[in-house]
Enzyme design. Structure first.
Site, PDB file in Angstrom:
ATOM      1  N   HIS A   1       0.825  -1.217   0.000  1.00  0.00           N
ATOM      2  CA  HIS A   1       0.000   0.000   0.000  1.00  0.00           C
ATOM      3  C   HIS A   1       0.859   1.267   0.000  1.00  0.00           C
ATOM      4  CE1 HIS A   1      -3.776   2.171   0.445  1.00  0.00           C
ATOM      5  NE2 HIS A   1      -3.220   2.908   1.387  1.00  0.00           N
TER       6      HIS A   1
ATOM      7  N   ARG B   1       1.220   3.400  -3.088  1.00  0.00           N
ATOM      8  CA  ARG B   1       0.221   4.448  -3.278  1.00  0.00           C
ATOM      9  C   ARG B   1       0.683   5.744  -2.601  1.00  0.00           C
ATOM     10  NH1 ARG B   1      -5.224   5.186  -4.546  1.00  0.00           N
ATOM     11  NH2 ARG B   1      -6.535   6.249  -3.016  1.00  0.00           N
TER      12      ARG B   1
END
Length: 374
Positions: free
Chosen positions: A319, A322
């Site tokens: 993640h 991102r």
């Protein structure tokens, strides 16, 4: 007799208050008082407080039945992934604690005791739940009791006034361009899937589920854009494709020419691989699929640490790619609105809350200008 005299002139109050709403065990209170008058006052107060917990509703429902009602509604109103997470959460942390609970007699105090139980609970790995996890569990419990309110079993949700625990914000991890280039150099040339996946993640900021759901037909070669309108995950071994996280997540984002070229290169390689495996290949094929079934998040999460092993580069989570993309845009001077639209946030407020600290310090800029006056 609820009040009797004991030694040294004191009085003992002995009151039975029925059964504990959580465990079902008999509850007795036995405080002492310096005088009979004060003992009578304590007894009346205890009985009054106990009586105030009684509910007028005659409808009966057990906590396991209440969970079933909540989960049925959850399945109808939410994405399959959310229902699966709620089921796991309830079974692991909530169900056993309230298994024998008398729903009608649970108050704010019992919920606070449950919160304390969660705070002290030791997990299988020896760690404890974070404040964020405790807050999420209490949010789920609140929704369960809201079902009881809607069913007319109770009048007031006992979780309604329970305050959220303060959150500890860990320092956000992300890779700068030079660190990402170093990471990509660690991936062997014959593992083109991973080079393509991580490059796409870094240069688009897509959520993992959005990347897994990406099909070749979602890439517009004429305008260099990705059409993002679905998300994917595995639930109990089944590949589930749903709508994205929010309506704002449905978007089209521009991609650079080099990334488009890399995706084309992988597409040709993927087609050759599928031919060898005798798997049909078409525009409906998932972009990051490499065998007969679509890919899962796990393989891409594990490989980050694998490729960073025995190097001087600290690995980040999947993640965090991102976050890395957001930091890259901020460093390039992009504004909040542009970043909000590209990442598919529900509001600019979300973008500011998550990434605002990465923007240049305006006060420092102002202080530097003051130097020019002297």
């Amino acid at each position: 007799m609820p009040i009797y005299k004991i030694k040294k002139g004191k009085y003992q109050v002995d009151v039975s208050l029925g059964n504990d709403p959580i465990t079902g065990k008999r509850v007795r209170k036995r405080p002492t008082a310096p005088s009979k008058k004060e003992a009578e006052y304590i007894e009346a107060k205890l009985r009054g407080k106990h009586k105030s917990k009684d509910w007028l509703s005659k409808k009966e429902i057990s906590f396991p039945e209440l969970i079933k009602l909540y989960l049925n509604e959850c399945k109808l109103s939410n994405k399959p992934g959310y229902h699966s997470v709620q089921l796991y959460t309830i079974n692991k942390h909530i169900r056993d604690y309230f298994e024998k609970a008398d729903i009608k007699r649970i108050t704010h105090n019992e919920i606070i005791e449950f919160r304390n139980h969660l705070i002290e609970k030791e997990l299988d790995d020896g760690n404890k739940l974070s404040n964020k996890s405790v807050n999420n569990l209490l949010a789920t419990l609140k929704q369960i009791f809201e079902t009881a309110v809607n069913e007319g079993v109770i009048q007031i949700n006992p979780c309604s006034k329970v305050k959220r625990l303060p959150l500890k914000h860990n320092k956000m991890k992300f890779w700068r361009p030079e660190e990402f280039k170093k990471f990509i150099s660690f991936i062997p040339d014959d593992q083109l899937l991973f080079k393509t996946f991580y490059t796409t993640a870094y240069l688009t900021g897509l959520r993992c589920g959005e990347m897994l759901a990406l099909q070749w037909e979602d890439i517009d070669q004429f305008v260099n854009e990705l059409d993002i309108r679905k998300s994917a995950t595995y639930i109990r071994g089944e590949f589930i494709v749903t709508e994205p996280k929010t309506k704002n997540s449905i978007r089209r984002i521009s991609i650079n020419q080099k990334l488009l070229g890399l995706l084309d290169h992988w597409k040709r390689h993927q087609k050759e691989l599928f031919n060898l495996l005798k798997i049909p290949h078409s525009e409906k094929t998932y972009v990051f699929q490499y065998k007969d079934k679509p890919s899962s998040k796990d393989i891409f999460s594990r490989k980050i640490k694998y490729f960073c092993k025995d190097t001087d580069l600290e690995p980040i989570r999947l993640h965090d790619f991102r976050h890395s993309h957001a930091a890259l845009l901020i460093n390039q001077g992009e504004d909040y609105i542009t970043i909000k639209e590209r990442l598919g946030h529900a509001s600019v407020r979300t973008t500011i809350d998550v990434y605002g600290h990465l923007y240049p310090n305006k006060q420092k800029e102002m202080a530097d200008k003051l130097d020019d006056l002297l």
